[in-house]
Design a protein around this motif. Structure first.
Motif, short mmCIF file in Angstrom:
data_model
loop_
_atom_site.label_atom_id
_atom_site.label_comp_id
_atom_site.label_asym_id
_atom_site.label_seq_id
_atom_site.Cartn_x
_atom_site.Cartn_y
_atom_site.Cartn_z
N ILE A 83 19.95 -89.88 -22.87
CA ILE A 83 18.76 -89.74 -23.70
C ILE A 83 18.46 -91.05 -24.41
O ILE A 83 17.30 -91.38 -24.66
N PHE A 84 19.49 -91.82 -24.75
CA PHE A 84 19.29 -93.07 -25.48
C PHE A 84 18.28 -93.97 -24.78
O PHE A 84 17.38 -94.52 -25.41
N GLN A 85 18.42 -94.12 -23.47
CA GLN A 85 17.51 -94.99 -22.73
C GLN A 85 16.17 -94.31 -22.44
O GLN A 85 15.14 -94.96 -22.42
N PHE A 86 16.20 -93.00 -22.23
CA PHE A 86 14.98 -92.29 -21.87
C PHE A 86 13.98 -92.24 -23.03
O PHE A 86 12.77 -92.33 -22.83
N ILE A 87 14.48 -92.11 -24.24
CA ILE A 87 13.60 -91.80 -25.37
C ILE A 87 12.65 -92.93 -25.69
O ILE A 87 11.56 -92.72 -26.21
N ASP A 88 13.03 -94.17 -25.40
CA ASP A 88 12.15 -95.28 -25.75
C ASP A 88 12.28 -96.37 -24.70
O ASP A 88 13.11 -97.26 -24.81
N GLY A 89 11.41 -96.31 -23.69
CA GLY A 89 11.47 -97.30 -22.62
C GLY A 89 11.25 -98.71 -23.11
O GLY A 89 11.81 -99.66 -22.59
N ASP A 90 10.44 -98.89 -24.17
CA ASP A 90 10.15 -100.23 -24.68
C ASP A 90 11.39 -100.86 -25.31
O ASP A 90 11.47 -102.08 -25.41
N ARG A 91 12.32 -100.03 -25.80
CA ARG A 91 13.52 -100.58 -26.42
C ARG A 91 14.77 -100.14 -25.67
O ARG A 91 15.85 -100.08 -26.25
#
Length: 368
Positions: A83-91
């Motif tokens: 979820i860490f990577q999925f939640i904010d593609g820009d970061r």
């Protein structure tokens, strides 16, 4: 958690042999956590293979469903993987190694047909990152907002809460809660209580009133702190890099901003930011922390991704934006938002003066 419940169902107990005692939410969470770890160690190998087969089937089905909705993120399906990577593609670069060092929490609460699950948590000593998932029995729409009340962090002398939530499909959502800006009293173990009482469906402006309460603890990751105390000054603005903390997945830069009185007398909005590069040609971006202190002496910081292991120096470039503004004489208007809270609409603001100041870079030799 379902495996634990199934385990208990197979155990024969005589209720008369036990005395029920009141325990805190934190104690309940710790018992669940230790019990789950114990069960994992004691399971037979044949059960392990059965679990792997079920997990593979679930991953295959979920990948087919969610991959169809978000084909670009099929490799990072949130409910199954990260979820860490999925939640904010820009970061996403900022959360690249967060899953690896996070702690599984796996606490669920069901209310009004909506199940919310705390999946993982990570505490880097400055900020707590918590991933959660939401599953509904009915469609909730594209945009949701979660409203929490009476949430707390033990021993914190100040907090900043922020939550992001994204839709996976018609019935599933994932989110990232960040908790930070709480001083030095929290220590190496963070104890949190998160109370959710409302879910807002923004498009239909409909609210689900429920009760989802979570209490759990999370240990800080290993870290190494390098004391720096190097400064850069210009036109009455002084920025000091106090220290840099290195964790397995991040680099945290702690800053002190000091302002002369003439700056405060003229400018009514002062915004400090800084960027970071290294001698290997890498450019780093990150997540700003909230500030704490007095107008003329504020302590803040920023969390960057992990520094390249080949780097020997860091260069930090502070820049400050100054603004002087005025408001018209109209009376502010009070109104209620979608959650029923009374808010005051700000009066019109006019910018009278604006200035940007770039201070000299601060170069830091990294210690091995």
């Amino acid at each position: 958690m379902k495996g634990i419940y199934k385990f208990f169902n197979d155990v024969q107990l005589d209720k008369k042999e036990f005395i029920e005692l009141d325990v805190s939410d934190f104690e309940k969470a710790q018992v669940k956590k230790r019990l789950k770890q114990s069960l994992k160690k004691k399971k037979k190998r044949v059960k392990r293979w059965r679990q792997i087969a079920v997990a593979m089937l679930f991953m295959g089905l979920s990948g087919a469903i969610i991959g169809y909705t978000f084909p670009a993120h099929a490799g990072s399906i949130p409910i199954v993987k990260n979820i860490f990577q999925f939640i904010d593609g820009d970061r996403s670069f900022l959360y690249e190694n967060y899953k690896e060092f996070s702690t599984a929490i796996e606490l669920s609460e069901m209310s009004k047909g909506v199940e919310i699950t705390i999946n993982d948590a990570l505490y880097d000593g400055e900020t707590i990152f918590i991933t959660y998932s939401l599953k509904s029995k009915k469609k909730l729409g594209d945009q949701l907002r979660i409203h929490d009340t009476s949430s707390s962090l033990k021993d914190a002398d100040g907090m900043a809460w922020g939550s992001e939530i994204k839709r996976v499909d018609d019935y599933n959502y994932v989110g990232l809660l960040t908790v930070g800006n709480f001083g030095t009293n929290v220590g190496d173990t963070a104890y949190l209580v998160w109370n959710i009482d409302k879910i807002l469906m923004e498009k239909s402006n409909t609210i689900i009133n429920g009760h989802w309460r979570f209490a759990f603890s999370v240990e800080a990751t290993s870290k190494y702190t390098q004391i720096v105390n190097k400064s850069s000054s210009l036109d009455g603005i002084n920025v000091t890099i106090r220290q840099i903390t290195h964790t397995p997945m991040s680099t945290i830069v702690y800053v002190r901003q000091q302002l002369d009185q003439h700056i405060l007398d003229y400018w009514d909005n002062i915004d400090l930011d800084f960027t970071m590069t290294d001698d290997m040609g890498n450019n780093y971006d990150g997540l700003n922390h909230g500030g704490r202190g007095y107008p003329n002496d504020i302590r803040t910081g920023k969390t960057f991704g992990k520094v390249d292991e080949r780097a020997t120096t860091l260069k930090i470039m502070p820049h400050v934006r100054l603004m002087k503004s005025s408001v018209n004489d109209d009376e502010p208007i009070e109104e209620k938002n979608a959650f029923g809270e009374t808010v005051v609409r700000n009066r019109a603001v006019e910018v009278e003066d604006f200035k940007e100041i770039n201070l000299e870079p601060i170069v830091i030799e990294l210690k091995e």
